[in-house]
Design a protein around this motif. Structure first.
Motif, PDB file in Angstrom:
ATOM      1  N   ALA A 146       0.505  -1.327  -0.123  1.00 32.08           N
ATOM      2  CA  ALA A 146       0.068  -0.148   0.162  1.00 32.08           C
ATOM      3  C   ALA A 146       0.580   1.450  -0.424  1.00 32.08           C
ATOM      4  O   ALA A 146       0.457   2.166  -0.843  1.00 32.08           O
ATOM      5  CB  ALA A 146      -0.815  -0.103   1.578  1.00 32.08           C
ATOM      6  N   VAL A 147       2.065   1.308   1.040  1.00 34.87           N
ATOM      7  CA  VAL A 147       3.107   2.500   0.871  1.00 34.87           C
ATOM      8  C   VAL A 147       4.124   2.737   0.257  1.00 34.87           C
ATOM      9  O   VAL A 147       4.476   3.591  -0.398  1.00 34.87           O
ATOM     10  CB  VAL A 147       3.385   2.899   2.489  1.00 34.87           C
ATOM     11  CG1 VAL A 147       2.215   2.423   3.777  1.00 34.87           C
ATOM     12  CG2 VAL A 147       4.641   1.363   2.509  1.00 34.87           C
ATOM     13  N   ASP A 148       3.991   1.481  -0.856  1.00 37.52           N
ATOM     14  CA  ASP A 148       4.829   1.597  -1.914  1.00 37.52           C
ATOM     15  C   ASP A 148       5.153   2.251  -2.840  1.00 37.52           C
ATOM     16  O   ASP A 148       5.111   2.966  -3.726  1.00 37.52           O
ATOM     17  CB  ASP A 148       5.060  -0.175  -3.069  1.00 37.52           C
ATOM     18  CG  ASP A 148       6.231   0.634  -3.997  1.00 37.52           C
ATOM     19  OD1 ASP A 148       6.936  -0.279  -3.735  1.00 37.52           O
ATOM     20  OD2 ASP A 148       5.681   0.015  -5.347  1.00 37.52           O
ATOM     21  N   MET A 149       3.101   2.928  -3.631  1.00 35.95           N
ATOM     22  CA  MET A 149       2.722   3.886  -4.401  1.00 35.95           C
ATOM     23  C   MET A 149       2.765   5.407  -3.338  1.00 35.95           C
ATOM     24  O   MET A 149       2.469   5.487  -2.472  1.00 35.95           O
ATOM     25  CB  MET A 149       1.821   3.794  -4.588  1.00 35.95           C
ATOM     26  CG  MET A 149       1.032   1.835  -5.412  1.00 35.95           C
ATOM     27  SD  MET A 149      -0.208   2.054  -6.671  1.00 35.95           S
ATOM     28  CE  MET A 149      -0.384   3.150  -7.125  1.00 35.95           C
ATOM     29  N   LYS A 150       2.747   6.413  -4.196  1.00 39.06           N
ATOM     30  CA  LYS A 150       2.982   7.803  -3.619  1.00 39.06           C
ATOM     31  C   LYS A 150       2.214   8.459  -4.639  1.00 39.06           C
ATOM     32  O   LYS A 150       2.091   8.688  -6.278  1.00 39.06           O
ATOM     33  CB  LYS A 150       4.220   8.274  -3.637  1.00 39.06           C
ATOM     34  CG  LYS A 150       5.222   7.339  -2.970  1.00 39.06           C
ATOM     35  CD  LYS A 150       4.609   7.402  -1.494  1.00 39.06           C
ATOM     36  CE  LYS A 150       5.772   6.766  -0.114  1.00 39.06           C
ATOM     37  NZ  LYS A 150       5.702   5.306  -0.182  1.00 39.06           N
ATOM     38  N   ARG A 151       1.423   9.264  -4.034  1.00 36.15           N
ATOM     39  CA  ARG A 151       0.904  10.375  -4.899  1.00 36.15           C
ATOM     40  C   ARG A 151       1.753  12.066  -5.242  1.00 36.15           C
ATOM     41  O   ARG A 151       2.253  12.706  -4.633  1.00 36.15           O
ATOM     42  CB  ARG A 151      -0.703  10.817  -4.077  1.00 36.15           C
ATOM     43  CG  ARG A 151      -1.301  11.598  -5.385  1.00 36.15           C
ATOM     44  CD  ARG A 151      -3.154  11.760  -4.465  1.00 36.15           C
ATOM     45  NE  ARG A 151      -3.527  12.292  -5.032  1.00 36.15           N
ATOM     46  CZ  ARG A 151      -4.412  13.458  -4.372  1.00 36.15           C
ATOM     47  NH1 ARG A 151      -3.329  14.172  -3.340  1.00 36.15           N
ATOM     48  NH2 ARG A 151      -5.506  13.748  -5.138  1.00 36.15           N
ATOM     49  N   VAL A 152       1.934  11.945  -6.814  1.00 39.23           N
ATOM     50  CA  VAL A 152       3.271  12.999  -7.127  1.00 39.23           C
ATOM     51  C   VAL A 152       2.338  13.799  -7.759  1.00 39.23           C
ATOM     52  O   VAL A 152       1.367  13.837  -8.383  1.00 39.23           O
ATOM     53  CB  VAL A 152       4.266  12.293  -7.640  1.00 39.23           C
ATOM     54  CG1 VAL A 152       5.376  11.112  -7.224  1.00 39.23           C
ATOM     55  CG2 VAL A 152       3.818  11.912  -8.722  1.00 39.23           C
ATOM     56  N   ARG A 153       3.264  14.962  -7.184  1.00 37.44           N
ATOM     57  CA  ARG A 153       2.493  15.936  -8.485  1.00 37.44           C
ATOM     58  C   ARG A 153       3.504  16.159  -9.731  1.00 37.44           C
ATOM     59  O   ARG A 153       4.763  15.948  -9.935  1.00 37.44           O
ATOM     60  CB  ARG A 153       2.224  18.003  -7.919  1.00 37.44           C
ATOM     61  CG  ARG A 153       1.471  17.653  -6.834  1.00 37.44           C
ATOM     62  CD  ARG A 153       1.514  19.049  -6.083  1.00 37.44           C
ATOM     63  NE  ARG A 153       2.385  19.003  -5.505  1.00 37.44           N
ATOM     64  CZ  ARG A 153       2.872  20.193  -4.486  1.00 37.44           C
ATOM     65  NH1 ARG A 153       1.868  21.473  -4.154  1.00 37.44           N
ATOM     66  NH2 ARG A 153       4.132  20.862  -4.059  1.00 37.44           N
ATOM     67  N   GLU A 154       2.222  16.625 -10.498  1.00 36.90           N
ATOM     68  CA  GLU A 154       3.553  16.241 -12.336  1.00 36.90           C
ATOM     69  C   GLU A 154       2.663  17.297 -12.627  1.00 36.90           C
ATOM     70  O   GLU A 154       0.844  17.662 -12.956  1.00 36.90           O
ATOM     71  CB  GLU A 154       3.778  14.861 -12.650  1.00 36.90           C
ATOM     72  CG  GLU A 154       2.529  14.180 -12.560  1.00 36.90           C
ATOM     73  CD  GLU A 154       2.627  13.313 -13.578  1.00 36.90           C
ATOM     74  OE1 GLU A 154       3.996  12.725 -13.223  1.00 36.90           O
ATOM     75  OE2 GLU A 154       2.053  12.598 -13.827  1.00 36.90           O
TER      76      GLU A 154
END
Length: 286
Positions: free
Chosen positions: A220-228
């Motif tokens: 679950a924490v392997d994925m990150k929500r990033v701004r692009e």
């Protein structure tokens, strides 16, 4: 972090903190820099040089631990399945309750060569009502499983600015046109993962605690929500996995969560279960 691990050169490395060089990073500079960022996480990463995630970027381990239950909450439920296919596939089976709460009760890693037989056994064991599986690159396996199970949908990730998290598409077999009888659900990827994160935080997605807890939380924490920036040069949020890519159980969780929404499509709970979010049913383009 050492990047040239194969180098035979002799070198010394030093970990320098901002306050180790006060002539360069003055206290005033460090404090002023905090006012330049809109997120505390960015200030800690780029000014203090400390790893940090905020609640906007991903779920925390504490939030995931809070979602763990000591025991299954009851029997008044229907069960759904999510499958993330790969050489080592992941299966997530969850209970769906009338109040829309989804509770994961079984996670299993399955070799791809055993997937069809093992999935059929799990469907019988848990009386699974609806399933969602990723489609690529194992399209033939998905079609075979759909022939055995009319309530299995193949998932395809898409990017869309629409508010729907998913769209159901169906096509009937037409030998003259060369089309197959296939049911698919197009997942609006970033919005769907946003909703999954919110479901954990608001208590609508839980998990019965067992020996798979650590694996589930790690994926679950392997994925990150990033701004692009997107193709239109607009700032958007996108979910990205790490270089390790250990996120398969989390994708399977999203598929199970989506299958819970499809229960109304197939008449789960006598057709009385409300949707967890909106979706459209459209014909599949030929």
């Amino acid at each position: 972090v050492l990047s040239n691990t194969d180098s035979t050169a002799i070198a010394d490395g030093f970990h320098v903190l901002p306050w180790d060089v006060p002539e360069y990073n003055t206290p005033g500079y460090v404090i002023e820099a905090a006012t330049k960022y809109t997120r505390r996480q960015d200030w800690m990463n780029f000014t203090l040089g400390q790893p940090s995630d905020d609640s906007e970027a991903c779920l925390s381990l504490n939030e995931l631990r809070a979602a763990l239950l000591d025991a299954h909450p009851g029997t008044s439920c229907s069960r759904v399945m999510g499958l993330d296919l790969g050489l080592e596939s992941y299966c997530v089976i969850a209970s769906v309750f009338p109040d829309q709460t989804v509770v994961i009760e079984h996670i299993e890693a399955i070799p791809i060569e055993d997937m069809i037989a093992r999935r059929e056994a799990l469907v019988r064991q848990f009386r699974v009502r609806a399933s969602v599986t990723d489609t690529m690159p194992y399209v033939e396996s998905v079609i075979r499983m759909q022939r055995m199970d009319p309530n299995l949908y193949g998932a395809i990730y898409v990017k869309s600015k629409a508010t729907e998290t998913h769209t159901v598409k169906m096509a009937e077999e037409d030998k003259e046109k060369g089309t197959l009888n296939i049911k698919a659900v197009h997942l609006n990827r970033d919005k769907a993962f946003d909703e999954l994160m919110d479901a954990v935080r608001y208590g609508k997605l839980k998990k019965v605690s067992d020996g798979m807890d650590d694996l589930w939380m790690a994926h679950a924490v392997d994925m990150k929500r990033v701004r692009e920036f997107d193709n239109n040069n607009e700032m958007v949020f996108s979910w990205r996995k790490s270089k390790l890519g250990l996120d398969h159980a989390w994708h399977a969780t999203l598929y199970a969560f989506t299958a819970a929404k499809l229960l109304t499509t197939i008449g789960g709970f006598g057709g009385a279960l409300p949707l967890l979010s909106t979706f459209k049913v459209l014909p599949l383009k030929q």
